[in-house]
Design an enzyme around this catalytic site. Structure first.
Site, PDB file in Angstrom:
ATOM      1  N   HIS A 124      19.898  60.989  -0.638  1.00  0.00           N
ATOM      2  CA  HIS A 124      20.189  61.510  -1.970  1.00  0.00           C
ATOM      3  C   HIS A 124      19.008  62.363  -2.433  1.00  0.00           C
ATOM      4  O   HIS A 124      17.963  62.399  -1.791  1.00  0.00           O
ATOM      5  CB  HIS A 124      20.459  60.381  -2.970  1.00  0.00           C
ATOM      6  CG  HIS A 124      19.320  59.441  -3.159  1.00  0.00           C
ATOM      7  ND1 HIS A 124      19.224  58.248  -2.481  1.00  0.00           N
ATOM      8  CD2 HIS A 124      18.223  59.517  -3.947  1.00  0.00           C
ATOM      9  CE1 HIS A 124      18.119  57.630  -2.852  1.00  0.00           C
ATOM     10  NE2 HIS A 124      17.498  58.378  -3.741  1.00  0.00           N
ATOM     11  N   ALA A 125      19.213  63.030  -3.543  1.00  0.00           N
ATOM     12  CA  ALA A 125      18.151  63.788  -4.207  1.00  0.00           C
ATOM     13  C   ALA A 125      18.102  63.336  -5.660  1.00  0.00           C
ATOM     14  O   ALA A 125      19.024  62.665  -6.141  1.00  0.00           O
ATOM     15  CB  ALA A 125      18.424  65.288  -4.130  1.00  0.00           C
TER      16      ALA A 125
END
Length: 142
Positions: free
Chosen positions: A55-56
């Protein structure tokens, strides 16, 4: 929201106090990591074939330290990809916002310490890679 690159991700050496009784490393927020620490968590007992992360974050900074064992951190900014191997408890990886990060290839018994610049906020996460690419492309237009 500024565009970030995998080149903004930096390995930072932490203080290491060597002693015949054993070594000691410490971390002070805004001194050894480039942000105030508001959240701490750790990953452990990750099966070798599994990964974490993927994820970011829109605004959150993270700092990862491998306390035991080793693992890889795969970084992606939408244009560039690189992988960083962490295996020393006095060395950590700063990951700024808007860099996709995934941890993989955990040795048995590995422990990953994560320091974060803010408390948990689900709305700060980008958990789908296609959504991440849309955000990155919007940033390119700015």
């Amino acid at each position: 929201m500024a565009k970030r690159s995998v080149h903004d991700c930096k390995i930072l050496d932490l203080p290491k106090v060597t002693d015949p009784r054993g070594n000691l490393t410490f971390i002070e927020g805004e001194k050894h990591v480039p942000f105030e620490i508001k959240r701490v968590f750790f990953l452990y007992d990750v099966p070798t074939e599994e990964g974490r992360g993927a994820h970011a974050h829109k605004t959150l900074h993270q700092f990862l330290v491998c306390l035991s064992g080793s693992f890889d951190v795969q970084l992606d900014d939408g244009e560039n990809r690189t992988s960083v191997h962490l295996n020393r408890p006095w060395r950590g990886l700063h990951i700024p916002p808007m860099v996709w990060a995934a941890e993989a290839n955990f040795d048995a018994g590995s422990v990953c310490l994560v320091l974060a610049s803010d408390v948990f906020n689900e709305s700060d996460y980008i958990r789908n890679y296609d959504d991440f690419m849309r955000y990155v492309n919007e940033l390119r237009k700015i």
